[in-house]
Design a protein around this motif. Structure first.
Motif, PDB file in Angstrom:
ATOM      1  N   MET A   1      -8.946 -17.276 -25.414  1.00 34.57           N
ATOM      2  CA  MET A   1      -7.767 -16.805 -24.690  1.00 34.57           C
ATOM      3  C   MET A   1      -6.989 -15.801 -25.539  1.00 34.57           C
ATOM      4  O   MET A   1      -6.730 -16.058 -26.719  1.00 34.57           O
ATOM      5  N   PRO A   2      -6.608 -14.657 -24.967  1.00 34.31           N
ATOM      6  CA  PRO A   2      -5.802 -13.705 -25.737  1.00 34.31           C
ATOM      7  C   PRO A   2      -4.406 -14.252 -26.001  1.00 34.31           C
ATOM      8  O   PRO A   2      -3.805 -14.900 -25.159  1.00 34.31           O
ATOM      9  N   THR A   3      -3.938 -14.012 -27.210  1.00 41.94           N
ATOM     10  CA  THR A   3      -2.612 -14.463 -27.616  1.00 41.94           C
ATOM     11  C   THR A   3      -1.693 -13.261 -27.757  1.00 41.94           C
ATOM     12  O   THR A   3      -2.047 -12.271 -28.406  1.00 41.94           O
ATOM     13  N   VAL A   4      -0.524 -13.342 -27.132  1.00 42.92           N
ATOM     14  CA  VAL A   4       0.442 -12.248 -27.138  1.00 42.92           C
ATOM     15  C   VAL A   4       1.760 -12.780 -27.686  1.00 42.92           C
ATOM     16  O   VAL A   4       2.170 -13.906 -27.381  1.00 42.92           O
ATOM     17  N   LYS A   5       2.413 -11.946 -28.488  1.00 45.87           N
ATOM     18  CA  LYS A   5       3.701 -12.332 -29.056  1.00 45.87           C
ATOM     19  C   LYS A   5       4.813 -12.137 -28.022  1.00 45.87           C
ATOM     20  O   LYS A   5       4.813 -11.162 -27.275  1.00 45.87           O
ATOM     21  N   VAL A   6       5.740 -13.075 -28.013  1.00 42.19           N
ATOM     22  CA  VAL A   6       6.883 -13.016 -27.111  1.00 42.19           C
ATOM     23  C   VAL A   6       8.059 -12.409 -27.862  1.00 42.19           C
ATOM     24  O   VAL A   6       8.372 -12.814 -28.988  1.00 42.19           O
ATOM     25  N   ARG A   7       8.698 -11.433 -27.244  1.00 36.99           N
ATOM     26  CA  ARG A   7       9.816 -10.744 -27.868  1.00 36.99           C
ATOM     27  C   ARG A   7      11.071 -10.922 -27.024  1.00 36.99           C
ATOM     28  O   ARG A   7      10.993 -11.208 -25.836  1.00 36.99           O
ATOM     29  N   ASN A   8      12.205 -10.717 -27.665  1.00 38.36           N
ATOM     30  CA  ASN A   8      13.467 -10.691 -26.928  1.00 38.36           C
ATOM     31  C   ASN A   8      13.902  -9.245 -26.718  1.00 38.36           C
ATOM     32  O   ASN A   8      13.207  -8.309 -27.110  1.00 38.36           O
ATOM     33  N   LEU A   9      15.046  -9.042 -26.117  1.00 41.33           N
ATOM     34  CA  LEU A   9      15.507  -7.692 -25.817  1.00 41.33           C
ATOM     35  C   LEU A   9      15.895  -6.904 -27.066  1.00 41.33           C
ATOM     36  O   LEU A   9      16.058  -5.685 -26.999  1.00 41.33           O
ATOM     37  N   LYS A  10      16.016  -7.589 -28.217  1.00 39.20           N
ATOM     38  CA  LYS A  10      16.300  -6.897 -29.477  1.00 39.20           C
ATOM     39  C   LYS A  10      15.027  -6.607 -30.258  1.00 39.20           C
ATOM     40  O   LYS A  10      15.076  -6.261 -31.441  1.00 39.20           O
ATOM     41  N   ASN A  11      13.871  -6.798 -29.613  1.00 38.96           N
ATOM     42  CA  ASN A  11      12.556  -6.510 -30.197  1.00 38.96           C
ATOM     43  C   ASN A  11      12.248  -7.414 -31.389  1.00 38.96           C
ATOM     44  O   ASN A  11      11.577  -7.010 -32.348  1.00 38.96           O
ATOM     45  N   LYS A  12      12.706  -8.649 -31.325  1.00 36.22           N
ATOM     46  CA  LYS A  12      12.382  -9.626 -32.362  1.00 36.22           C
ATOM     47  C   LYS A  12      11.416 -10.657 -31.804  1.00 36.22           C
ATOM     48  O   LYS A  12      11.548 -11.085 -30.657  1.00 36.22           O
ATOM     49  N   GLU A  13      10.440 -11.057 -32.600  1.00 35.78           N
ATOM     50  CA  GLU A  13       9.445 -12.039 -32.174  1.00 35.78           C
ATOM     51  C   GLU A  13      10.086 -13.426 -32.130  1.00 35.78           C
ATOM     52  O   GLU A  13      10.686 -13.873 -33.103  1.00 35.78           O
ATOM     53  N   VAL A  14       9.915 -14.076 -30.983  1.00 36.52           N
ATOM     54  CA  VAL A  14      10.504 -15.405 -30.810  1.00 36.52           C
ATOM     55  C   VAL A  14       9.444 -16.452 -30.503  1.00 36.52           C
ATOM     56  O   VAL A  14       9.778 -17.632 -30.314  1.00 36.52           O
ATOM     57  N   GLU A  16       4.872 -17.157 -29.345  1.00 35.65           N
ATOM     58  CA  GLU A  16       3.592 -16.659 -28.871  1.00 35.65           C
ATOM     59  C   GLU A  16       3.218 -17.380 -27.589  1.00 35.65           C
ATOM     60  O   GLU A  16       3.684 -18.504 -27.322  1.00 35.65           O
ATOM     61  N   VAL A  17       2.373 -16.741 -26.816  1.00 33.20           N
ATOM     62  CA  VAL A  17       1.911 -17.337 -25.575  1.00 33.20           C
ATOM     63  C   VAL A  17       0.439 -16.989 -25.392  1.00 33.20           C
ATOM     64  O   VAL A  17      -0.005 -15.880 -25.732  1.00 33.20           O
ATOM     65  N   GLN A  18      -0.325 -17.950 -24.918  1.00 34.61           N
ATOM     66  CA  GLN A  18      -1.748 -17.750 -24.662  1.00 34.61           C
ATOM     67  C   GLN A  18      -1.957 -17.390 -23.193  1.00 34.61           C
ATOM     68  O   GLN A  18      -1.427 -18.052 -22.303  1.00 34.61           O
ATOM     69  N   LEU A  19      -2.724 -16.341 -22.966  1.00 28.76           N
ATOM     70  CA  LEU A  19      -2.983 -15.858 -21.620  1.00 28.76           C
ATOM     71  C   LEU A  19      -4.357 -16.301 -21.155  1.00 28.76           C
ATOM     72  O   LEU A  19      -5.282 -16.485 -21.957  1.00 28.76           O
ATOM     73  N   LEU A  20      -4.503 -16.451 -19.859  1.00 24.62           N
ATOM     74  CA  LEU A  20      -5.780 -16.869 -19.286  1.00 24.62           C
ATOM     75  C   LEU A  20      -6.781 -15.727 -19.340  1.00 24.62           C
ATOM     76  O   LEU A  20      -6.475 -14.590 -18.995  1.00 24.62           O
ATOM     77  N   ASP A  21      -8.006 -16.055 -19.794  1.00 24.57           N
ATOM     78  CA  ASP A  21      -9.056 -15.036 -19.820  1.00 24.57           C
ATOM     79  C   ASP A  21      -9.416 -14.584 -18.413  1.00 24.57           C
ATOM     80  O   ASP A  21      -9.786 -13.424 -18.204  1.00 24.57           O
ATOM     81  N   ALA A  22      -9.336 -15.502 -17.445  1.00 25.45           N
ATOM     82  CA  ALA A  22      -9.733 -15.164 -16.078  1.00 25.45           C
ATOM     83  C   ALA A  22      -8.761 -14.200 -15.424  1.00 25.45           C
ATOM     84  O   ALA A  22      -9.103 -13.572 -14.410  1.00 25.45           O
ATOM     85  N   VAL A  23      -7.557 -14.048 -15.989  1.00 24.28           N
ATOM     86  CA  VAL A  23      -6.544 -13.160 -15.398  1.00 24.28           C
ATOM     87  C   VAL A  23      -6.289 -11.949 -16.284  1.00 24.28           C
ATOM     88  O   VAL A  23      -6.207 -10.820 -15.790  1.00 24.28           O
ATOM     89  N   PHE A  24      -6.182 -12.152 -17.596  1.00 25.63           N
ATOM     90  CA  PHE A  24      -5.809 -11.076 -18.507  1.00 25.63           C
ATOM     91  C   PHE A  24      -6.963 -10.620 -19.397  1.00 25.63           C
ATOM     92  O   PHE A  24      -6.755  -9.801 -20.286  1.00 25.63           O
ATOM     93  N   GLY A  25      -8.154 -11.134 -19.167  1.00 20.83           N
ATOM     94  CA  GLY A  25      -9.308 -10.717 -19.964  1.00 20.83           C
ATOM     95  C   GLY A  25     -10.458 -10.216 -19.104  1.00 20.83           C
ATOM     96  O   GLY A  25     -11.622 -10.370 -19.452  1.00 20.83           O
ATOM     97  N   VAL A  26     -10.126  -9.576 -17.986  1.00 21.93           N
ATOM     98  CA  VAL A  26     -11.133  -9.106 -17.034  1.00 21.93           C
ATOM     99  C   VAL A  26     -11.557  -7.686 -17.410  1.00 21.93           C
ATOM    100  O   VAL A  26     -10.753  -6.879 -17.898  1.00 21.93           O
TER     101      VAL A  26
END
Length: 261
Positions: A1-14, A16-26
């Protein structure tokens, strides 16, 4: 599963979230994306263009000159397409351009386009679009902080996926050019291709993953098959009993031994 960092509106990392391969890895399917785009644009056409035929234009219906003897070409009406101001031949008429496309194909095109945005690095996950008040200045500052545009007055084409109940976000972005706010149910292939950057909130990400998950479609298909299998065939109506024919009366016998007819 691809892992993407979660940011806030000030561009700071708060986080991570794992995305589904069937939706975001096509894989990229250009033919499917093109078919979905053509369907979206065709369904949006008004189809109201029309031209006037010789029966719609104004003009006299009398014969301009006699059929023979003038040396000129014969003519019947001033409204003929051969004359200036006459009717049009085979011009466009009002019609419906829309046509249906299977849901699985539309969702497959969305999955392919979103996955390509992720591979390009143009998909950003935001924890929350929380603005204290509806101010365009605050939104432009947040966009500049995320590094989406070099010029704060002219940000990149940005598509934001969040709840439409977020009134401060909607009001803060409506005066910004080439920026659109939609929810996960209103996401379409045209907006994904037109906008360069894609911002998704965490709440909308979960909702979007459920909507585009192909496992959900297959489970629905299995449930539909099971329901059809469980349905009993309708009982046939009982046939109405046929009325018995009246018995023929026996002939009467007289005292003389004869039969009366």
């Amino acid at each position: 599963m691809p892992t993407v960092k979660v940011r806030n509106l000030k561009n700071k990392e708060v986080g991570e979230v794992q995305l589904l391969d069937a939706v975001f890895g096509v894989e990229l399917n250009e033919a499917l994306i093109h078919a979905a785009l053509m369907n979206f644009q065709a369904n949006g056409r008004q189809g109201t263009s029309a031209t006037k035929t010789r029966g719609n234009v104004s003009g006299s219906g009398r014969k301009l000159w006699k059929q023979k003897g003038t040396g000129r070409a014969r003519i019947a009406s001033l409204r003929s397409p051969l004359w200036k101001g006459g009717g049009n031949v085979h011009g466009p008429q009002p019609r419906d351009w829309s046509y249906k496309m299977p849901k699985k194909m539309r969702r497959g095109a969305l999955r392919s386009a979103i996955s390509e945005r992720l591979r390009e690095g143009n998909l950003i996950i935001i924890d929350e679009f929380g603005f204290e008040s509806p101010r365009t200045r605050d939104f432009l500052a947040a966009i500049g902080g995320l590094g989406l545009s070099d010029n704060a007055k002219k940000p990149a084409k940005t598509l934001i996926v969040d709840s439409l109940d977020n009134a401060n976000l909607v009001l803060s972005t409506r005066n910004v050019q080439k920026t659109k706010v939609t929810n996960s149910f209103g996401l379409n292939i045209y907006d994904l291709l037109y906008h360069e950057k894609l911002l998704i909130s965490q709440s909308a990400l979960e909702e979007l993953s459920q909507l585009l998950d192909p496992a959900r479609e297959s489970s629905k298909a299995v449930e539909a098959v099971e329901i059809i299998a469980e349905e009993k065939p309708k009982a046939k109506r009982a046939a109405k009993p046929k009325a018995a024919k009246p018995a023929e009366a026996a002939p009467e016998v007289t005292e003389e031994g004869g039969e009366n007819e």
